[in-house]
Design a protein around this motif. Structure first.
Motif: not given
Length: 618
Positions: A285-295, A370-386
């Motif tokens: 993806s041209p956008d940065a993607v981070i998948i997070v569970k809690d912190a 989202t679901i990641y490794d069968n656990k609820p998680a957050r799919h975070i899309i980060i778009r660089d707007i520099t």
């Protein structure tokens, strides 16, 4: 008077008692120490003698035992069977049968009884009854029967195929389900080697697993493909366990439970395919993607690692998400986290994040549950707007420049018209009166200067054609230094020049480039109201470029101000117009060069890069 039958019975009882008395010494040890219950009956079924084992089993004392009758020792539903066998014994037979016996306190035990006739004077006078307690044996047999029945029911009705093989792998039993799963009647596969049904590509693996089972290693679990009767192969899960002899501890046979997992395998492959597609899509993806569970950060793509300035993904995965968020935005990040955790999507919002080196940068962030490794998680899309921000700023600057050009053109034309008239009348007055010629010369000079300034102002509206010529850069810089030296000395500033070459020949418009250097030096002087030092240094860069450094020792500029330097009408001077740096940049760019500015509390460094024609060493 007794009847003849009663007389006969009485005589036989006496013969029995005499027999027991005369022979007691011969069988006393066998009778008294025997573990089996032994009791003697006369032909009417009365107990006339019993051993300690019988007394212990039934709970009767010796005296009580001698008063017992046969029918009182057995449950009512067993009496007929007992008397039937007793009658056969009286007739000279040796019956053996299983029955139940009742103790003194009502307990019931399973008993195996053998009736042995006692003969005296060619007639049967009594019966030996030898009873073996088989209660525990019966219980174990019943348990075994139940287990065997349960196994039969399970084996016959379970959907898994149960196969038993000998040490050579030959099938000695197959459950009925083999026909449902594999299409084979159980009898069809008997004596065939179980590995003969395994797919050739899986044969080695299945063979190794079987060897481990036979040697007592491994858990016996394996996955491979087997052939159905139709020729089709299906995926199965096989669990093999050895049957081991208790006495020798040798493996007797191997039992395998085989389960059809074709559908499960298909679903797993589809899931893997979807996951791979998802990962490929996210990874590229041209956008940065981070998948997070809690912190905790569970995943970051390459774009994300690059965006945060990481050399590899592990540097990001070892961080918590809060460490990457600018402190000013952590509170709103917590609010958006709760929204996504509750199953809702958050739209793109401008955020300020931190790179691994601590430098802030601006992005747009969107959160998706989202679901990641069968656990609820957050799919975070980060778009660089520099770049978008830079483009936006360039558009704003372009608009400002356009307005400045229009304004400059208007001012220049409006001022130039009356100046033309004034110059004309001054020339007429000068020809008529020579006494004030000195004043007229001064006025004429200032009018020419105003006209020159207006011409430069018109550059904003419509840059005039550059007049390039070969100029010695060192000579040009020395001329500018000479012009500025007087103002510098008045302000307590020393200008030092460092030239690594005797001359650089550049193609340029002398006047425009001179204006750039004058603007830079004047700004440096104004940045040091309490005096200081300006250093001019010239270095060759590569084969065809020259770098001119202007370094002052002023107080410098903050990063926020430095970002805005060069914007139209932006200035920190009380009487400035904010056009000087912008015009200087435009002139340098028209010469095929660039201007870079760095500043901190130690002062400001301006780098001017220009193309050169040639250079000569000292």
């Amino acid at each position: 008077m007794n009847s003849p039958v009663e007389v006969i019975k009485s005589e036989k009882r006496m013969l029995l008692l005499n027999y027991l008395k005369e022979n007691y010494s011969r069988y006393e040890t066998l009778f008294s120490c025997n573990e089996d219950s032994i009791f003697v009956l006369d032909i009417e079924g009365h107990v006339v003698q019993s051993n300690p084992a019988f007394q212990q089993l039934t709970g009767f004392s010796p005296a009580e035992a001698d008063e017992l009758k046969l029918q009182f020792l057995f449950p009512i539903d067993h009496i007929n069977k007992v008397f039937h066998h007793f009658s056969n014994a009286v007739l000279g037979r040796f019956p053996n049968f299983d029955t139940k016996i009742i103790t003194k306190i009502g307990q019931i035990y399973d008993l195996n009884i053998s009736f042995i006739p006692i003969s005296e004077d060619d007639q049967i006078v009594g019966i030996y009854a030898v009873g073996k307690d088989i209660t525990e044996l019966k219980r174990k047999k019943e348990e075994i029967r139940k287990i065997e029945e349960m196994q039969r029911v399970l084996t016959d009705n379970i959907l898994d195929v149960i196969v038993s093989t000998n040490l050579q792998g030959e099938i000695i039993y197959a459950s009925p389900s083999s026909e449902y799963i594999l299409g084979y009647d159980p009898n069809e596969v008997l004596n065939q080697n179980i590995l003969g049904f395994v797919h050739p590509d899986d044969f080695k693996q299945a063979h190794q697993n079987r060897k481990k089972v036979l040697s007592g290693h491994g858990n016996g679990l394996d996955y491979y493909r087997v052939r159905k009767k139709s020729g089709e192969y299906i995926w199965v899960e096989s669990l093999c366990k050895p049957i081991i002899a208790e006495d020798t501890l040798h493996v007797l046979e191997v039992v395998s439970v085989i389960r059809d997992i074709t559908e499960r395998k298909r679903i797993e492959e589809e899931a893997k395919s979807r996951e791979k597609s998802y990962r490929d899509l996210v990874e590229h993806s041209p956008d940065a993607v981070i998948i997070v569970k809690d912190a905790e950060i569970l995943f970051v793509n390459e774009t994300g690692a690059t965006l945060f300035g990481a050399s590899d993904k592990e540097e990001i995965l070892n961080k918590t998400i809060s460490e990457l968020i600018h402190p000013d935005y952590r509170e709103i990040a917590e609010v958006r986290k709760e929204i996504v955790t509750s199953g809702n999507v958050t739209e793109f919002m401008e955020f300020k994040l931190l790179r691994l080196d601590g430098s802030p940068f601006v992005v747009e962030v969107k959160g998706i549950p989202t679901i990641y490794d069968n656990k609820p998680a957050r799919h975070i899309i980060i778009r660089d707007i520099t770049e978008r921000k830079k483009t936006h700023e360039l558009l704003l600057n372009s608009e400002k420049l356009n307005v400045a050009g229009q304004l400059a053109a208007g001012i220049a034309h409006e001022v130039r018209n009356p100046l033309t008239a004034i110059k004309g009348f001054l020339q007429l007055m000068q020809s008529e009166e020579d006494s004030n010629k000195q004043y007229f010369d001064i006025i004429q000079s200032e009018m020419d200067r105003i006209e020159l300034i207006l011409s430069e102002l018109l550059v904003l509206a419509k840059p005039h054609e550059l007049k390039f010529e070969a100029i010695n850069l060192i000579t040009l810089l020395e001329n500018v230094k000479t012009l500025i030296d007087t103002q510098a000395i008045i302000n307590g500033i020393q200008i030092e020049a460092i030239y690594n070459y005797h001359d650089f020949t550049i193609n340029c418009d002398r006047n425009q480039l001179k204006q750039v250097f004058i603007n830079i030096l004047k700004n440096a002087i104004e940045a040091m109201p309490e005096g200081g030092r300006i250093t001019i240094e010239v270095k060759q860069s590569g084969f065809n470029m020259v770098k001119i450094y202007f370094k002052d020792t002023g107080n410098g500029m903050s990063q926020e101000i430095l970002k805005r330097v060069g914007e139209p009408f932006f200035t920190t001077k009380q009487d400035g117009t904010g056009l000087g740096v912008m015009i200087s940049k435009q002139i340098v760019e028209n010469h095929g060069g660039t201007i870079n500015i760095w500043s901190d509390e130690q002062g400001t460094l301006i780098e001017v890069i220009l193309p050169i024609a040639s250079a000569r060493l000292h």
